[in-house]
Motif scaffolding. Structure first.
Motif, PDB file in Angstrom:
ATOM      1  N   ARG A  66       1.007  -1.275   0.068  1.00  0.00           N
ATOM      2  CA  ARG A  66      -0.046   0.059  -0.031  1.00  0.00           C
ATOM      3  C   ARG A  66       0.783   1.137  -0.173  1.00  0.00           C
ATOM      4  NH1 ARG A  66      -4.277   2.135   4.386  1.00  0.00           N
ATOM      5  NH2 ARG A  66      -4.966   3.898   3.470  1.00  0.00           N
ATOM      6  N   HIS A  67       0.607   2.087  -0.919  1.00  0.00           N
ATOM      7  CA  HIS A  67       1.552   3.417  -1.006  1.00  0.00           C
ATOM      8  C   HIS A  67       0.526   4.552  -1.548  1.00  0.00           C
ATOM      9  CE1 HIS A  67       5.173   5.396  -1.377  1.00  0.00           C
ATOM     10  NE2 HIS A  67       4.577   6.018  -2.190  1.00  0.00           N
ATOM     11  N   ASP A  68      -0.021   5.450  -0.194  1.00  0.00           N
ATOM     12  CA  ASP A  68      -0.961   6.316  -0.558  1.00  0.00           C
ATOM     13  C   ASP A  68      -0.683   7.351   0.746  1.00  0.00           C
ATOM     14  OD1 ASP A  68      -2.632   5.497   1.753  1.00  0.00           O
ATOM     15  OD2 ASP A  68      -3.666   4.067   0.311  1.00  0.00           O
ATOM     16  N   TYR A  69      -1.192   8.489   0.826  1.00  0.00           N
ATOM     17  CA  TYR A  69      -1.064   9.586   1.777  1.00  0.00           C
ATOM     18  C   TYR A  69      -1.478   9.168   3.078  1.00  0.00           C
ATOM     19  CZ  TYR A  69       0.893  12.356  -2.098  1.00  0.00           C
ATOM     20  OH  TYR A  69       1.536  12.640  -2.993  1.00  0.00           O
ATOM     21  N   SER A  70      -2.549   8.487   2.959  1.00  0.00           N
ATOM     22  CA  SER A  70      -3.285   8.062   4.446  1.00  0.00           C
ATOM     23  C   SER A  70      -2.194   6.883   5.279  1.00  0.00           C
ATOM     24  CB  SER A  70      -4.479   7.663   4.225  1.00  0.00           C
ATOM     25  OG  SER A  70      -5.526   8.334   3.730  1.00  0.00           O
ATOM     26  N   HIS A  79       8.493  17.809   1.038  1.00  0.00           N
ATOM     27  CA  HIS A  79       8.686  18.263  -0.391  1.00  0.00           C
ATOM     28  C   HIS A  79       7.945  17.267  -1.386  1.00  0.00           C
ATOM     29  CE1 HIS A  79      10.392  18.116  -4.540  1.00  0.00           C
ATOM     30  NE2 HIS A  79      10.101  19.483  -4.433  1.00  0.00           N
ATOM     31  N   SER A  80       6.763  18.063  -2.147  1.00  0.00           N
ATOM     32  CA  SER A  80       6.057  17.303  -3.117  1.00  0.00           C
ATOM     33  C   SER A  80       5.369  15.996  -2.346  1.00  0.00           C
ATOM     34  CB  SER A  80       7.141  16.755  -4.265  1.00  0.00           C
ATOM     35  OG  SER A  80       6.380  16.301  -5.201  1.00  0.00           O
ATOM     36  N   MET A  81       5.430  14.727  -2.467  1.00  0.00           N
ATOM     37  CA  MET A  81       4.934  13.550  -1.865  1.00  0.00           C
ATOM     38  C   MET A  81       5.027  13.833  -0.543  1.00  0.00           C
ATOM     39  SD  MET A  81       5.680   9.789  -2.466  1.00  0.00           S
ATOM     40  CE  MET A  81       7.145   9.641  -1.349  1.00  0.00           C
ATOM     41  N   GLY A  82       6.248  14.168  -0.041  1.00  0.00           N
ATOM     42  CA  GLY A  82       6.325  14.532   1.463  1.00  0.00           C
ATOM     43  C   GLY A  82       5.671  15.703   1.968  1.00  0.00           C
ATOM     44  N   ALA A  83       5.385  16.546   1.179  1.00  0.00           N
ATOM     45  CA  ALA A  83       4.447  17.808   1.457  1.00  0.00           C
ATOM     46  C   ALA A  83       2.993  17.349   1.965  1.00  0.00           C
ATOM     47  CB  ALA A  83       4.483  18.852   0.367  1.00  0.00           C
ATOM     48  N   LYS A  84       2.291  16.545   0.869  1.00  0.00           N
ATOM     49  CA  LYS A  84       0.966  15.912   1.202  1.00  0.00           C
ATOM     50  C   LYS A  84       1.227  15.034   2.331  1.00  0.00           C
ATOM     51  CE  LYS A  84      -1.199  16.809  -3.389  1.00  0.00           C
ATOM     52  NZ  LYS A  84      -1.842  16.277  -4.443  1.00  0.00           N
ATOM     53  N   THR A  85       2.097  14.346   2.401  1.00  0.00           N
ATOM     54  CA  THR A  85       2.099  13.484   3.640  1.00  0.00           C
ATOM     55  C   THR A  85       2.084  14.379   4.733  1.00  0.00           C
ATOM     56  OG1 THR A  85       3.323  11.666   2.551  1.00  0.00           O
ATOM     57  CG2 THR A  85       3.405  11.702   4.827  1.00  0.00           C
ATOM     58  N   ALA A  86       2.891  15.450   5.116  1.00  0.00           N
ATOM     59  CA  ALA A  86       3.019  16.186   6.148  1.00  0.00           C
ATOM     60  C   ALA A  86       1.436  16.913   6.476  1.00  0.00           C
ATOM     61  CB  ALA A  86       4.035  17.407   5.947  1.00  0.00           C
ATOM     62  N   MET A  87       0.798  17.368   5.203  1.00  0.00           N
ATOM     63  CA  MET A  87      -0.489  18.003   5.379  1.00  0.00           C
ATOM     64  C   MET A  87      -1.673  17.048   5.810  1.00  0.00           C
ATOM     65  SD  MET A  87      -0.745  20.441   2.020  1.00  0.00           S
ATOM     66  CE  MET A  87       0.340  19.561   0.969  1.00  0.00           C
ATOM     67  N   THR A  88      -1.410  15.905   5.360  1.00  0.00           N
ATOM     68  CA  THR A  88      -2.182  14.681   5.921  1.00  0.00           C
ATOM     69  C   THR A  88      -2.081  14.574   7.391  1.00  0.00           C
ATOM     70  OG1 THR A  88      -2.327  13.616   3.763  1.00  0.00           O
ATOM     71  CG2 THR A  88      -3.298  12.529   5.619  1.00  0.00           C
TER      72      THR A  88
END
Length: 320
Positions: free
Chosen positions: A114-118, A141-150
């Motif tokens: 499984r590889h998604d932001y959740s 940054h980028s993928m890491g940014a959406k992870t951090a926002m989540t």
């Protein structure tokens, strides 16, 4: 202005690009895909992996490693190595400990189907709890940014503040370059003749002309124990299957969830990832945000590290 950086508070940014309290402009609403009854699609079942990390220690710490540290997250196909140099500088300048992590399926961290932001946010939240970190700053940054926002939107009590680097809390189409990179990387992985970096660079050239980007992608290469042939650390099949969803964002309705603490959004003026049309949405999810424009493209941390450093220090330095 900070050098060639433009800084705007939330109020100024929203005044310029539209009110964050009114209906979203039509061009922006097209980015909000797959709304699930106004609810977040965040998983309620945790299936985490332990994140491998490097710890950068300041020469003159202002607190211990558990108090107000920074957690730095890379983008797609990256690793903790990408942020090593800037983390050492920020640790020195801010006097804070910095954890640079490998997100799941990247670097030395475990692989998972499984590889998604959740799922990635679950990993980071568990990392914070496991290491007993208090009031950390998340930089991604980028993928890491959406992870951090989540993480920040789901578990605001875990986070003191947030720095998102060239990404926004919206569903958007991922650039087709990434699918092409996967095809080229698979070509290398399937070969039994790649024993040198130069050979891998040559095989990848039909898929990406930029030498800088090819070198970045090949940062994932390693030589398995007992083998002379180079292979990729990242599980290309897992990442390839995840690409269709890596432009998504798990929270759809900013009326349902907000991060009321300070947030900094840094975007590259030559990048397309944070267009003006999404600024009102940022203001809805993160009402205390500031916006900084840096003269750079999507890879702005490496393209303009000094402007990035100044923006981060300005945001994180104690306010009198």
């Amino acid at each position: 202005m900070i050098g060639r950086v433009t800084v705007r508070t939330a109020a100024a940014a929203v005044r310029q690009h539209g009110s964050s309290s009114r209906c979203l402009p039509a061009i922006t609403s097209t980015l909000l895909l797959r709304s699930i009854g106004g609810r977040s699609s965040f998983s309620t079942v945790k299936d985490t992996v332990p994140l491998v990390y490097d710890l950068h220690e300041p020469a003159k710490p202002v607190a211990d490693r558990q108090t107000s540290p920074i957690i730095f997250m890379h983008g797609l196909f990256g690793s903790k190595k990408n942020n090593r140099s800037i983390s050492k500088v920020l640790a020195r300048d801010l006097g804070r400990y910095i954890y640079t992590v490998d997100l799941r399926n990247h670097g030395e961290s475990p692989h998972h189907p499984r590889h998604d932001y959740s799922a990635m946010a679950d990993d980071v939240a568990e990392f914070i709890v496991k290491h007993n970190l208090k009031n950390p700053t998340l930089i991604g940054h980028s993928m890491g940014a959406k992870t951090a926002m989540t993480v920040a939107l789901r578990d605001p009590s875990l986070v003191a503040n947030l720095i998102s680097v060239d990404n926004a809390p919206v569903d958007a189409r991922l650039e087709s370059d990434f699918a092409r990179y996967i095809r080229g990387m698979k070509k290398i992985d399937e070969s039994e003749n790649v024993t040198k970096q130069a050979e891998a660079l040559e095989l990848l050239e039909p898929y990406e002309k930029s030498l800088t980007i090819r070198q970045f992608l090949l940062g994932n290469l390693h030589r398995p124990k007992g083998s002379k042939v180079h292979k990729f650390r990242v599980p290309l099949n897992i990442i390839g299957k995840a690409l269709d969803h890596l432009g998504d964002f798990p929270f759809k309705d900013p009326g349902k969830v907000r991060f009321e603490k300070p947030a900094l959004f840094i975007r590259g003026t030559k990048s397309k990832y944070v267009p003006d049309e999404v600024i009102p949405i940022i203001g809805q999810f993160f009402p205390r945000f500031e916006l900084v424009d840096v003269d750079a493209g999507h890879w702005l941390i490496s393209e303009n590290p000094e402007a990035f450093r100044q923006a981060v220090i300005r945001f994180l330095e104690p306010k009198e």
